[in-house]
Design a protein around this motif. Structure first.
Motif, mmCIF file in Angstrom:
data_model
loop_
_atom_site.group_PDB
_atom_site.id
_atom_site.type_symbol
_atom_site.label_atom_id
_atom_site.label_comp_id
_atom_site.label_asym_id
_atom_site.label_seq_id
_atom_site.Cartn_x
_atom_site.Cartn_y
_atom_site.Cartn_z
ATOM 1 N N TYR A 1 0.821 -1.209 0.000
ATOM 2 C CA TYR A 1 0.000 0.000 0.000
ATOM 3 C C TYR A 1 0.856 1.260 0.000
ATOM 4 O O TYR A 1 0.426 2.310 -0.485
ATOM 5 C CB TYR A 1 -0.963 -0.011 1.191
ATOM 6 C CG TYR A 1 -2.236 -0.744 0.854
ATOM 7 C CD1 TYR A 1 -3.310 -0.073 0.274
ATOM 8 C CD2 TYR A 1 -2.351 -2.110 1.067
ATOM 9 C CE1 TYR A 1 -4.477 -0.737 -0.058
ATOM 10 C CE2 TYR A 1 -3.499 -2.796 0.734
ATOM 11 C CZ TYR A 1 -4.563 -2.105 0.167
ATOM 12 O OH TYR A 1 -5.709 -2.759 -0.166
ATOM 13 N N GLY A 2 2.065 1.186 0.540
ATOM 14 C CA GLY A 2 2.965 2.325 0.438
ATOM 15 C C GLY A 2 3.369 2.599 -0.992
ATOM 16 O O GLY A 2 3.382 3.754 -1.442
ATOM 17 N N PHE B 1 -15.373 -9.512 -6.471
ATOM 18 C CA PHE B 1 -15.833 -8.560 -5.469
ATOM 19 C C PHE B 1 -15.717 -7.127 -5.980
ATOM 20 O O PHE B 1 -16.640 -6.307 -5.845
ATOM 21 C CB PHE B 1 -15.020 -8.741 -4.179
ATOM 22 C CG PHE B 1 -15.422 -7.776 -3.098
ATOM 23 C CD1 PHE B 1 -16.559 -8.000 -2.333
ATOM 24 C CD2 PHE B 1 -14.669 -6.647 -2.859
ATOM 25 C CE1 PHE B 1 -16.919 -7.106 -1.344
ATOM 26 C CE2 PHE B 1 -15.033 -5.738 -1.877
ATOM 27 C CZ PHE B 1 -16.163 -5.978 -1.101
ATOM 28 N N THR B 2 -14.577 -6.799 -6.613
ATOM 29 C CA THR B 2 -14.368 -5.453 -7.145
ATOM 30 C C THR B 2 -15.360 -5.131 -8.263
ATOM 31 O O THR B 2 -15.908 -4.028 -8.334
ATOM 32 C CB THR B 2 -12.929 -5.314 -7.664
ATOM 33 O OG1 THR B 2 -12.021 -5.632 -6.608
ATOM 34 C CG2 THR B 2 -12.668 -3.905 -8.163
ATOM 35 N N SER B 3 -15.611 -6.090 -9.142
ATOM 36 C CA SER B 3 -16.557 -5.863 -10.238
ATOM 37 C C SER B 3 -17.959 -5.605 -9.715
ATOM 38 O O SER B 3 -18.663 -4.699 -10.181
ATOM 39 C CB SER B 3 -16.552 -7.059 -11.189
ATOM 40 O OG SER B 3 -15.262 -7.281 -11.716
ATOM 41 N N VAL C 1 -13.821 12.691 -16.674
ATOM 42 C CA VAL C 1 -12.669 12.535 -15.778
ATOM 43 C C VAL C 1 -13.134 12.234 -14.362
ATOM 44 O O VAL C 1 -12.565 11.386 -13.661
ATOM 45 C CB VAL C 1 -11.797 13.802 -15.817
ATOM 46 C CG1 VAL C 1 -10.646 13.692 -14.824
ATOM 47 C CG2 VAL C 1 -11.259 14.048 -17.222
ATOM 48 N N LEU C 2 -14.194 12.913 -13.928
ATOM 49 C CA LEU C 2 -14.738 12.654 -12.593
ATOM 50 C C LEU C 2 -15.264 11.235 -12.482
ATOM 51 O O LEU C 2 -15.101 10.560 -11.462
ATOM 52 C CB LEU C 2 -15.859 13.664 -12.302
ATOM 53 C CG LEU C 2 -16.559 13.508 -10.944
ATOM 54 C CD1 LEU C 2 -15.559 13.656 -9.803
ATOM 55 C CD2 LEU C 2 -17.673 14.541 -10.808
ATOM 56 N N GLU C 3 -15.880 10.760 -13.560
ATOM 57 C CA GLU C 3 -16.360 9.369 -13.556
ATOM 58 C C GLU C 3 -15.200 8.390 -13.401
ATOM 59 O O GLU C 3 -15.270 7.439 -12.600
ATOM 60 C CB GLU C 3 -17.102 9.093 -14.862
ATOM 61 C CG GLU C 3 -17.524 7.645 -15.015
ATOM 62 C CD GLU C 3 -18.103 7.352 -16.380
ATOM 63 O OE1 GLU C 3 -18.466 6.195 -16.622
ATOM 64 O OE2 GLU C 3 -18.181 8.286 -17.190
ATOM 65 N N ALA C 4 -14.118 8.630 -14.150
ATOM 66 C CA ALA C 4 -12.958 7.744 -14.040
ATOM 67 C C ALA C 4 -12.371 7.781 -12.634
ATOM 68 O O ALA C 4 -11.970 6.743 -12.076
ATOM 69 C CB ALA C 4 -11.901 8.156 -15.069
ATOM 70 N N LEU C 5 -12.332 8.977 -12.015
ATOM 71 C CA LEU C 5 -11.805 9.097 -10.657
ATOM 72 C C LEU C 5 -12.658 8.324 -9.658
ATOM 73 O O LEU C 5 -12.144 7.601 -8.795
ATOM 74 C CB LEU C 5 -11.749 10.579 -10.271
ATOM 75 C CG LEU C 5 -11.322 10.882 -8.818
ATOM 76 C CD1 LEU C 5 -9.913 10.382 -8.566
ATOM 77 C CD2 LEU C 5 -11.429 12.372 -8.535
ATOM 78 N N ILE C 6 -13.984 8.455 -9.800
ATOM 79 C CA ILE C 6 -14.880 7.769 -8.862
ATOM 80 C C ILE C 6 -14.762 6.253 -9.000
ATOM 81 O O ILE C 6 -14.651 5.515 -8.013
ATOM 82 C CB ILE C 6 -16.329 8.235 -9.088
ATOM 83 C CG1 ILE C 6 -16.470 9.707 -8.689
ATOM 84 C CG2 ILE C 6 -17.311 7.383 -8.303
ATOM 85 C CD1 ILE C 6 -17.821 10.301 -9.003
ATOM 86 N N LEU C 7 -14.752 5.765 -10.249
ATOM 87 C CA LEU C 7 -14.684 4.318 -10.449
ATOM 88 C C LEU C 7 -13.315 3.760 -10.056
ATOM 89 O O LEU C 7 -13.222 2.648 -9.520
ATOM 90 C CB LEU C 7 -14.998 3.992 -11.905
ATOM 91 C CG LEU C 7 -16.417 4.353 -12.367
ATOM 92 C CD1 LEU C 7 -16.630 3.936 -13.811
ATOM 93 C CD2 LEU C 7 -17.458 3.680 -11.478
ATOM 94 N N VAL D 1 -12.534 0.925 -7.172
ATOM 95 C CA VAL D 1 -11.707 -0.286 -7.321
ATOM 96 C C VAL D 1 -10.698 -0.391 -6.186
ATOM 97 O O VAL D 1 -10.523 -1.451 -5.567
ATOM 98 C CB VAL D 1 -11.009 -0.265 -8.695
ATOM 99 C CG1 VAL D 1 -9.999 -1.397 -8.786
ATOM 100 C CG2 VAL D 1 -12.028 -0.381 -9.814
ATOM 101 N N VAL D 2 -10.010 0.727 -5.867
ATOM 102 C CA VAL D 2 -9.017 0.702 -4.781
ATOM 103 C C VAL D 2 -9.675 0.385 -3.446
ATOM 104 O O VAL D 2 -9.182 -0.433 -2.667
ATOM 105 C CB VAL D 2 -8.280 2.056 -4.726
ATOM 106 C CG1 VAL D 2 -7.338 2.103 -3.521
ATOM 107 C CG2 VAL D 2 -7.502 2.290 -6.011
ATOM 108 N N ALA D 3 -10.832 1.032 -3.171
ATOM 109 C CA ALA D 3 -11.512 0.796 -1.899
ATOM 110 C C ALA D 3 -11.998 -0.639 -1.784
ATOM 111 O O ALA D 3 -11.892 -1.267 -0.722
ATOM 112 C CB ALA D 3 -12.673 1.781 -1.757
#
Length: 802
Positions: A38-39, A159-161, A123-129, A133-135
């Motif tokens: 994660y670092g 799970f991510t999908s 761009v905002l959509e890509a950031l949210i999605l 994925v990371v969360a």
């Protein structure tokens, strides 16, 4: 050993472990691995954010990468190359981290360029999605660690999908519209696989009345059509809300009317227009009743290559009495009907329509061969008729119009009569006697005398709009208009040969509310008459003087001093009007918004500079063949008229690039026509492209110095361009056309005849690249068979086979 000799054993050995049964040393190893992963991931995200922000916000870097395709391609390929050393040196520290940093840096540059040239909502959509994925991966990591699950590839991916799909399906109140729509698209693609069908909350919450009100607020037909495709309920509601139907020339219009009548039951306005031409080989048919002077009712058809030899086949393209019967039966709430050049319509069809549509308020029969019987039926059944147009109704006589005036005299407010040879002063006397509330009258006839106009002036005291083209009417009739029609607001006089300044003096004395005056080809009018109108009609807002050769500078000077509310001025073929006249207009008419000058040889830069300084609210400037107008005047317009949206400089030989550079810097142009201005080249058009991003219409025809560079800059700077004319531009090639249409996605029409450097490939490029294209005008030999098959209906040829 292994660096764990100093680990304390105080307390419970199970305390703080990832999951029960794991030794403390192994637990520390696993936590260390998670922190390391994660670092590194956090460092990559921070580096990507910083580099992308610099690329987006610092324009030189963005322009360098976007303008240099080779450098951009290098940064796209380099991450793929770096994958090999990453794999080879994955155990070599710190070399592996250095290579990973270079890999992240290359990706960051490409991400930055993409963000800078992409809509912010995407761009905002890509950031949210991406955050989702990371969360989701983080949540799965801790859950799997607590449960002692192994990190196989299938678990985290599923799970991510699922989490990402759930996020994309959220209500639009949570996510932006673009995100919600794209989420719906992804969900619709996979919901059949998952077997989950969500309930449509909109249709259960919104009542019919609210949805209908929303439909009524939609401006364009395409938006309403798009809404009707959402679901069956919206389709039915949209049909109920549709109140207007417009039909051009089409195949079998009678059957089409029956279909529309069943689908749209609340239609109140129906418009037919059969003036469009048909591109069929052979003879096109004939005008009914042997009238060779009227336009033939030619209609376009999708089978443009089939010949038609029989009149019966052509008649199938024309609205007939059967179609009018369908109109009467299908649109019972009809209030407005327009039948323009529907030459197959007869008295029988009009009579049946009138019996079914008693609430009809407006009827336009322009070019229809309807006689007295049909018009009498309209007067008998349509007691609420207010607007009637009888232009080119050659079958009418005085009997039909008299009967209609008697039956509908109390409600009739507007009447138009033109080219009806059998209508005389007798009909106008009946109109003057019975139509007391008539407000608009348009007359175009060689057979109307003073007697008819006098009767209308005396009887219709509420007249507000009067348009006359009656060459034998004299001063006596127009003086009566000035005496009796004190409410007159619009007066248009065309081709009068027997009236003088006495008529305009009477108008100026009696018609104090006059706001719109048009004088066309009135050869005996002089400055005296115009001065009388200006003195008496101080509320004048629109003035057009066309071909009145005896009106000169002094008359227009008086207008500038006496009519401060003048907002539109048109001077056409006025050779005696000079610079000083427009100087007075510039000083006195501060609210002038539109100026039209055609063939005014005595008007030059001095007049245009005065207009620019005094009329700073100017929005439209049209100048044609005024050879004394040059760069000085147009530069003054660009520096002072900050609201100018339409500029037309046709065949003004003294106007060059310097003028357009000034206009591009100061005016938000939407419409530009510089046809025939030979001194204008790439520099001027490039300045317009950079300074006028709202440009939607451009005519640069007959510019011999215009090349591909200007076309490329237009494509980059004017994405809203819809119509362009580049005919007779010899230096424009296929390359320039390709650059133009690449980014002008809204382009609807393109005229490019006599452009020798544009080939078949250029025409095909325009057709294939512009999804909204509706008309392309080219030479026939430049259209390939493939292009013709693909878009034959939108291609117009310079020479039509007869």
């Amino acid at each position: 050993m292994f660096g764990f000799e100093s680990v304390s054993t105080k307390g419970d050995i199970e305390e703080g472990t990832l999951y029960p049964g794991l030794s403390y040393g192994e637990n520390q190893l696993r936590w260390g691995f998670i922190r390391k992963v994660y670092g590194i991931l956090a460092a990559q995200l921070v580096l990507t954010t910083v580099v992308s922000s610099v690329t987006v916000l610092y324009s030189p870097v963005n322009e360098l990468l976007r303008g240099n395709s080779g450098l951009m391609l290098f940064f796209l390929i380099l991450p793929l190359i770096l994958l090999w050393p990453l794999y080879v040196y994955q155990q070599k520290h710190p070399l592996n981290l250095i290579i990973l940093g270079l890999f992240t840096l290359c990706l960051s540059l490409t991400v930055g360029v993409s963000c800078a040239n992409t809509d912010g909502r995407i761009v905002l959509e890509a950031l949210i999605l991406t955050s989702a994925v990371v969360a989701s991966l983080t949540g799965y990591t801790f859950w799997a660690s607590k449960k002692g699950k192994d990190f196989s590839y299938l678990g985290p991916i599923l799970f991510t999908s699922l989490f990402t799909l759930f996020l994309a399906r959220l209500h639009p109140d949570v996510l932006p519209t673009r995100v919600h729509l794209s989420g719906n698209l992804r969900w619709n693609q996979c919901r059949n696989f998952l077997g989950i069908y969500w309930h449509d909350r909109i249709n259960t919450v919104l009542p019919d009345e609210l949805i209908l009100e929303i439909f009524n607020q939609l401006g364009s037909k395409s938006s309403r059509d798009a809404c009707s495709l959402v679901c069956k309920r919206w389709l039915n509601l949209e049909r109920l809300s549709r109140d207007t139907v417009r039909i051009g020339a089409s195949n079998n219009p009678d059957a089409l009317i029956k279909l529309l009548g069943r689908r749209f039951v609340n239609v109140r306005n129906v418009y037919f227009d059969e003036r469009l031409s048909i591109s069929l080989d052979g003879h096109f048919g004939r005008r009914r009743r042997g009238d060779p002077s009227a336009p033939s009712s030619q209609k376009p058809h999708h089978a443009t290559e089939k010949s038609v030899s029989e009149d019966g086949e052509i008649d199938s393209y024309c609205l007939s009495d059967a179609g009018l019967t369908a109109v009467g039966e299908g649109f019972t709430k009809l209030e407005k009907l327009s039948l323009i050049w529907c030459s197959n319509v007869t008295n029988a069809g009009v009579k049946y329509l009138a019996s079914k549509c008693s609430s009809l308020r407006s009827l336009d029969l322009q070019g229809c061969y309807v006689g007295d019987v049909g018009l009498a039926a309209v007067g008998e059944c349509c007691k609420q008729l207010e607007d009637l147009n009888l232009r080119f109704c050659e079958g009418l006589t005085d009997a039909g119009l008299i009967e209609l005036a008697v039956l509908c005299g109390r409600t009739l407010k507007s009447l138009g009569v033109a080219a009806c040879a059998k209508i005389t002063d007798v009909s106008l006397e009946a109109v003057g006697s019975h139509c007391r509330f008539l407000e608009t009258l348009s007359l175009d006839s060689e057979f109307i005398n003073n007697k008819g106009v006098l009767a209308v002036a005396k009887g219709c005291r509420s007249l507000k709009v009067l348009k006359l083209q009656c060459i034998i009417v004299t001063d006596e009739a127009l003086q009566a208009v000035g005496v009796f029609c004190s409410s007159l607001e619009v007066l248009a006089l065309y081709s009068f040969q027997r009236f003088t300044d006495m008529s305009l003096c009477a108008i100026g004395k009696g018609c104090k509310r006059l706001k719109n005056l048009t004088l066309s080809d009135c050869y005996f009018l002089s400055d005296k008459g115009l001065e009388a109108v200006a003195a008496g009609c101080s509320e004048l807002k629109h003035l057009e003087v066309n071909g009145c050769h005896n009106i000169g500078t002094s008359g227009l000077e008086f207008v500038g001093r006496s009519c401060p509310r003048l907002s539109e001025l048109a001077l056409l073929y006025c050779q005696k009007i000079g610079n000083y006249a427009l100087s007075e207009v510039g000083r006195g008419c501060k609210y002038l918004q539109a100026l039209h000058l055609v063939d005014c040889s005595s008007i030059g830069d001095e007049a245009i500079c005065s207009i620019a300084v005094g009329c700073r609210n100017l929005k439209k400037l049209h100048i044609r063949r005024c050879y004394e107008v040059g760069n000085k005047g147009i530069i003054a317009i660009g520096e002072n008229c900050k609201f100018l949206s339409e500029l037309s400089l046709q065949f003004c030989d003294r106007v060059g690039d310097e003028a357009l550079i000034a206009v591009g810097r100061g005016c938000p142009l939407q419409h530009l026509n510089v046809s025939g201005c030979h001194q204008i080249g790439d520099a001027g058009i490039i300045a317009i492209a950079r300074g006028c991003p709202q440009l939607s219409y451009l005519d640069v025809s007959v510019l011999q110095n215009l090349g591909d560079m200007a076309m490329a800059k237009l494509g980059e700077g004017c994405p809203l361009l819809k119509d362009i004319v580049i005919s007779h531009c010899r230096q424009i090639t296929d390359v320039g056309i390709a650059h133009l249409v690449k980014k002008c996605a809204l382009l609807e029409s393109c005229h490019m005849v006599y452009c020798p450097s544009i080939t078949t490939a250029g025409v095909a490029t325009v057709i294939s690249s512009c999804i909204s294209i509706k008309k392309v005008l080219v030479e026939k030999w430049k259209v390939s068979q493939r292009t013709k098959r693909r878009a034959g209906s939108i291609i117009s040829y310079l020479c039509v086979d007869l």
